[in-house]
Scaffold this motif. Structure first.
Motif: not given
Length: 230
Positions: A43-45, A47-51
Motif C-alpha cells: 500500500l505504501q509502495e 501510494k508513492a507511485m500513484m503520487e
C-alpha cells in the motif's frame, strides 16, 4: 428509440477517476492486502507511485511489476472470483451516476463505447462489461498454462500508449466511425484527448483543467452521489 446511424460515433472513456470516483488499481491493491494475498507494504509502495502518476511521471512498468507480484502463480479462475467480489464491494459503490448516464446517452445515439485504461485487463474488462461498453483496451497480462506470471505483454495502454492501442483497435474494426468523443480526468491522457475530435475533461486534475481551459474544451463536473448499479 435507439439511433440507427450507418456511421456511428466512437465514445472513448478512461476508467479511473473518470467513470468511477476512485482508482480501481489502488482499490484492488488494498483489497488484496485485506484478503491476505498481498503484504501491507504494497500500500505504501503503491501510494508513492500513484503520487508520481498524478504528476505524469510514473514508471508504469515498475508499477505493474509491483502490483502484479501478489498474483504470480494464481490461476485465472481464482482471479476471476476475486475480481467479481471486488467489483461488488468496491467498484459499484464508486461509480459516477453521471458516467452511467453519459454512456447511456451515447448508446441511445447508436454510438460505440470503448473503455481505455492504464489498468490491468483483469479489472478493466469486467468493469467495462458492467457499464455496457462494447469493448475495452487495458494493459495485457501474461498467462502461462492458465496462471499469471506477473508480467505484461504488448504496448502498455498508458499515456501515448493509449493512442497506439486505440489506432491498432481501429484498424481491426469494420466500422468507419463518423467521429470520436474522448473523456478523461488525467493529464496522462492528454495524447488521447488530443487525438479525438471532441475531447471532454471530466473532473480534471489541475494540469488537464488548465489545458482544457486554454483550448476551450468542455469541462464536465461529475459528482459521486452513491447512486450505484445494483
Amino acid at each position: 428509440m435507439l439511433a440507427t446511424n450507418v456511421t456511428p460515433y466512437l465514445a472513448i472513456f478512461d476508467l479511473d477517476e473518470t467513470l468511477i470516483a476512485a482508482d480501481s488499481a489502488s482499490l484492488w491493491s488494498a483489497y488484496l492486502v485485506e484478503k491476505g494475498v498481498a503484504p501491507s507494504t504494497l500500500l505504501q509502495e503503491e501510494k508513492a507511485m500513484m503520487e508520481a502518476y498524478a504528476k505524469g511521471q510514473m514508471d508504469m512498468n515498475a508499477y505493474m511489476q509491483a502490483t502484479l507480484k501478489p498474483m504470480i502463480g494464481m490461476d485465472s479462475s481464482t482471479i476471476t472470483a476475486f475480481v467479481n467480489e471486488f467489483i461488488e464491494l468496491h467498484v459499484k459503490p464508486a461509480l459516477y451516476q453521471d458516467a452511467i448516464d453519459r454512456i447511456q446517452w451515447h448508446k441511445r445515439r447508436g454510438d460505440t463505447i470503448l473503455v481505455i485504461s492504464a489498468t490491468g485487463e483483469h479489472l478493466v474488462k469486467p468493469i467495462a462489461r458492467l457499464l455496457g461498453a462494447d469493448d475495452a483496451i487495458a494493459i495485457n497480462l501474461e498467462q502461462i498454462d492458465g496462471k499469471f506470471t506477473g508480467k505484461t505483454t504488448g504496448t502498455l495502454s498508458y499515456q501515448y500508449g493509449k493512442v497506439i492501442r486505440m489506432k491498432a483497435w481501429l484498424d481491426q474494426q469494420d466500422t468507419a466511425f463518423k467521429g470520436c468523443y474522448g473523456y478523461s480526468d488525467s493529464i496522462n491522457d492528454l495524447p488521447l484527448l488530443d487525438a479525438v475530435d471532441r475531447p471532454f475533461a471530466v473532473n480534471p486534475d489541475p494540469a488537464l483543467a488548465l489545458h482544457a481551459q486554454m483550448n476551450e474544451w468542455t469541462i464536465m463536473d461529475w459528482r459521486h452521489d452513491n447512486n450505484i448499479l445494483r
